[in-house]
Write a protein that holds these residues in place. Structure first.
Motif, PDB file in Angstrom:
ATOM      1  N   MET A 268       0.850  -1.189   0.000  1.00  0.00           N
ATOM      2  CA  MET A 268       0.000   0.000   0.000  1.00  0.00           C
ATOM      3  C   MET A 268       0.886   1.239   0.000  1.00  0.00           C
ATOM      4  N   ALA A 269       0.289   2.406  -0.286  1.00  0.00           N
ATOM      5  CA  ALA A 269       1.045   3.655  -0.245  1.00  0.00           C
ATOM      6  C   ALA A 269       1.387   3.944   1.200  1.00  0.00           C
ATOM      7  N   ASP A 270       2.597   3.584   1.605  1.00  0.00           N
ATOM      8  CA  ASP A 270       2.918   3.528   3.024  1.00  0.00           C
ATOM      9  C   ASP A 270       2.900   4.874   3.721  1.00  0.00           C
ATOM     10  N   ILE A 271       3.357   5.943   3.061  1.00  0.00           N
ATOM     11  CA  ILE A 271       3.365   7.251   3.719  1.00  0.00           C
ATOM     12  C   ILE A 271       1.935   7.721   3.975  1.00  0.00           C
ATOM     13  N   LEU A 272       1.045   7.528   3.002  1.00  0.00           N
ATOM     14  CA  LEU A 272      -0.348   7.926   3.200  1.00  0.00           C
ATOM     15  C   LEU A 272      -0.980   7.114   4.327  1.00  0.00           C
TER      16      LEU A 272
ATOM     17  N   LEU B 145      -1.599  16.015   1.109  1.00  0.00           N
ATOM     18  CA  LEU B 145      -0.192  16.034   0.701  1.00  0.00           C
ATOM     19  C   LEU B 145       0.676  16.744   1.729  1.00  0.00           C
ATOM     20  N   LEU B 146       0.194  17.868   2.260  1.00  0.00           N
ATOM     21  CA  LEU B 146       0.953  18.580   3.280  1.00  0.00           C
ATOM     22  C   LEU B 146       1.077  17.747   4.551  1.00  0.00           C
ATOM     23  N   LEU B 147       0.004  17.046   4.904  1.00  0.00           N
ATOM     24  CA  LEU B 147       0.072  16.147   6.060  1.00  0.00           C
ATOM     25  C   LEU B 147       1.097  15.038   5.813  1.00  0.00           C
ATOM     26  N   ALA B 148       1.144  14.531   4.578  1.00  0.00           N
ATOM     27  CA  ALA B 148       2.112  13.484   4.239  1.00  0.00           C
ATOM     28  C   ALA B 148       3.534  14.018   4.384  1.00  0.00           C
ATOM     29  N   ALA B 149       3.779  15.238   3.893  1.00  0.00           N
ATOM     30  CA  ALA B 149       5.112  15.827   3.984  1.00  0.00           C
ATOM     31  C   ALA B 149       5.512  16.043   5.435  1.00  0.00           C
ATOM     32  N   VAL B 150       4.598  16.598   6.221  1.00  0.00           N
ATOM     33  CA  VAL B 150       4.892  16.892   7.626  1.00  0.00           C
ATOM     34  C   VAL B 150       5.086  15.601   8.420  1.00  0.00           C
ATOM     35  N   THR B 151       4.232  14.601   8.167  1.00  0.00           N
ATOM     36  CA  THR B 151       4.343  13.323   8.881  1.00  0.00           C
ATOM     37  C   THR B 151       5.648  12.623   8.541  1.00  0.00           C
ATOM     38  N   ALA B 152       6.020  12.625   7.256  1.00  0.00           N
ATOM     39  CA  ALA B 152       7.266  11.980   6.849  1.00  0.00           C
ATOM     40  C   ALA B 152       8.466  12.659   7.499  1.00  0.00           C
ATOM     41  N   ALA B 153       8.443  13.994   7.549  1.00  0.00           N
ATOM     42  CA  ALA B 153       9.568  14.728   8.122  1.00  0.00           C
ATOM     43  C   ALA B 153       9.632  14.586   9.632  1.00  0.00           C
TER      44      ALA B 153
ATOM     45  N   HIS C 253       7.780  12.280  11.782  1.00  0.00           N
ATOM     46  CA  HIS C 253       7.720  10.934  12.351  1.00  0.00           C
ATOM     47  C   HIS C 253       8.840  10.019  11.839  1.00  0.00           C
ATOM     48  N   LEU C 254       9.213  10.194  10.570  1.00  0.00           N
ATOM     49  CA  LEU C 254      10.248   9.332   9.999  1.00  0.00           C
ATOM     50  C   LEU C 254      11.599  10.021   9.926  1.00  0.00           C
ATOM     51  N   GLY C 255      11.609  11.342  10.062  1.00  0.00           N
ATOM     52  CA  GLY C 255      12.861  12.088  10.013  1.00  0.00           C
ATOM     53  C   GLY C 255      13.515  12.099   8.654  1.00  0.00           C
ATOM     54  N   ILE C 256      12.706  11.968   7.586  1.00  0.00           N
ATOM     55  CA  ILE C 256      13.265  11.924   6.240  1.00  0.00           C
ATOM     56  C   ILE C 256      13.080  13.266   5.532  1.00  0.00           C
ATOM     57  N   ARG C 257      13.872  13.466   4.489  1.00  0.00           N
ATOM     58  CA  ARG C 257      13.791  14.694   3.708  1.00  0.00           C
ATOM     59  C   ARG C 257      12.700  14.571   2.641  1.00  0.00           C
ATOM     60  N   VAL C 258      12.018  15.691   2.407  1.00  0.00           N
ATOM     61  CA  VAL C 258      10.888  15.720   1.484  1.00  0.00           C
ATOM     62  C   VAL C 258      11.083  16.861   0.495  1.00  0.00           C
ATOM     63  N   THR C 259      10.819  16.608  -0.781  1.00  0.00           N
ATOM     64  CA  THR C 259      10.777  17.668  -1.791  1.00  0.00           C
ATOM     65  C   THR C 259       9.342  17.801  -2.270  1.00  0.00           C
ATOM     66  N   PHE C 260       8.800  19.016  -2.183  1.00  0.00           N
ATOM     67  CA  PHE C 260       7.387  19.275  -2.455  1.00  0.00           C
ATOM     68  C   PHE C 260       7.302  20.269  -3.617  1.00  0.00           C
ATOM     69  N   PHE C 261       6.803  19.796  -4.772  1.00  0.00           N
ATOM     70  CA  PHE C 261       6.651  20.645  -5.946  1.00  0.00           C
ATOM     71  C   PHE C 261       5.214  21.150  -6.041  1.00  0.00           C
ATOM     72  N   SER C 262       5.062  22.455  -6.252  1.00  0.00           N
ATOM     73  CA  SER C 262       3.733  23.040  -6.390  1.00  0.00           C
ATOM     74  C   SER C 262       3.825  24.309  -7.225  1.00  0.00           C
ATOM     75  N   GLN C 263       2.782  24.593  -8.006  1.00  0.00           N
ATOM     76  CA  GLN C 263       2.734  25.840  -8.753  1.00  0.00           C
ATOM     77  C   GLN C 263       2.326  27.020  -7.869  1.00  0.00           C
ATOM     78  N   THR C 264       1.678  26.722  -6.747  1.00  0.00           N
ATOM     79  CA  THR C 264       1.176  27.757  -5.851  1.00  0.00           C
ATOM     80  C   THR C 264       2.073  27.878  -4.626  1.00  0.00           C
TER      81      THR C 264
ATOM     82  N   VAL D 288      -1.008  18.244  13.888  1.00  0.00           N
ATOM     83  CA  VAL D 288       0.341  17.841  14.287  1.00  0.00           C
ATOM     84  C   VAL D 288       0.881  18.905  15.251  1.00  0.00           C
ATOM     85  N   PRO D 289       0.381  18.931  16.491  1.00  0.00           N
ATOM     86  CA  PRO D 289       0.763  19.998  17.432  1.00  0.00           C
ATOM     87  C   PRO D 289       2.220  19.954  17.848  1.00  0.00           C
ATOM     88  N   SER D 290       2.866  18.794  17.732  1.00  0.00           N
ATOM     89  CA  SER D 290       4.256  18.671  18.189  1.00  0.00           C
ATOM     90  C   SER D 290       5.266  18.963  17.084  1.00  0.00           C
TER      91      SER D 290
END
Length: 277
Positions: free
Chosen positions: A1-5, A45-53, A55-66, A79-81
């Motif tokens: 499954m899509a593990d980060i989601l 998507l933002l929750l996925a980026a924040v959770t990955a960074a 909870h997992l301590g990994i680096r994330v690259t987020f591409f967006s036009q906005t 994610v209060p913490s």
């Protein structure tokens, strides 16, 4: 499954739901396309980026036009913490055109982007915006050239993820493999349980060939949301070849712990919770 989601859903699981351990297994690592209304899919998507960074301590690259000036207040409630150090692991990039997106994704192969550590998660927000901007018309007006463009972007993302996974494995960082999540809002109404379109969307067909899991967000417009005091209620369905392959690799007990359908509960104060179905 899509593990980060799945990690996001388990981390923000509602209190009434039976708790599941919020972990990510390398066996379930999978890239995915998130299909649904753009404001909700961006929040996920933002929750996925924040959770990955965080909870997992990994680096994330987020591409967006906005441009994202700050995280929505609802995300801080979810994610209060969240610490400043975790946010530093997320790099936001803002390509304006599909050509700029291709160039920036390709640049992830360069040494300056793999040192000291390459990203383990690549996110592309609103893929349809890049395809739409490539000719300035509606995606309903299908052209084979745009399907080729979608394939080109997807292939480059997958190739980049494979390259970065190899780099992460060489460094024995424990931060791999590199995953990819893209969001796409179809002009064609998607089906519910299967996650497929009642009328075939050629762009989704193309994305499905490269991203083995589709995560479909479908809003419940009935009375259940109002009766529960919710602002919005969304159904989330996982489908695709990646789901079949993952489930076949697990024993029956593990399968019971991998929900393929969830609910997203959005409260009037903006708080978001997930509930397995």
């Amino acid at each position: 499954m899509a593990d980060i989601l799945t990690l996001v859903f388990k981390t923000l699981m509602c209190q009434q739901a039976p708790k599941q351990e919020a972990t990510v297994s390398p066996l379930t690592a999978c890239s995915a396309v998130l299909v649904g209304e753009q404001s909700v899919s961006r929040s996920v998507l933002l929750l996925a980026a924040v959770t990955a960074a965080s909870h997992l301590g990994i680096r994330v690259t987020f591409f967006s036009q906005t441009h994202i000036q700050s995280l929505p207040p609802a995300l801080h409630r979810c994610v209060p913490s969240l610490s400043p150090d975790s946010l530093k692991k997320i790099r936001f990039s803002y390509p304006r055109t599909v050509e700029e997106l291709l160039q920036q994704v390709a640049s992830l192969h360069e040494p300056n982007n793999t040192s000291p550590m390459p990203p383990s998660l690549i996110i592309v927000d609103r893929m349809e915006g890049f395809l739409h901007g490539s000719r300035g018309g509606s995606l309903n007006e299908f052209h084979s050239g745009e399907q080729s463009c979608a394939a080109h972007i997807s292939a480059l993302l997958c190739d980049t993820a494979a390259f970065l996974t190899h780099v992460l494995e060489q460094r024995s960082s424990g931060a791999g493999p590199c995953r990819v999540i893209v969001s796409f809002q179809s002009d064609i109404e998607t089906g519910q349980v299967s996650g497929a379109s009642s009328v075939t969307d050629p762009f989704l067909e193309t994305l499905d060939r490269y991203f083995p899991v589709r995560c479909t967000l479908d809003q419940d417009r009935g009375y259940e949301a109002a009766a529960a005091g919710l602002q919005e209620l969304w159904h989330i369905y996982f489908s695709g070849s990646g789901i079949t392959e993952t489930l076949s690799a697990k024993d029956s007990e593990d399968r019971l712990n991998e929900a393929q359908e969830w609910q997203l509960l959005i409260f009037p104060d903006g708080l978001m919770e997930f509930k397995p179905v």
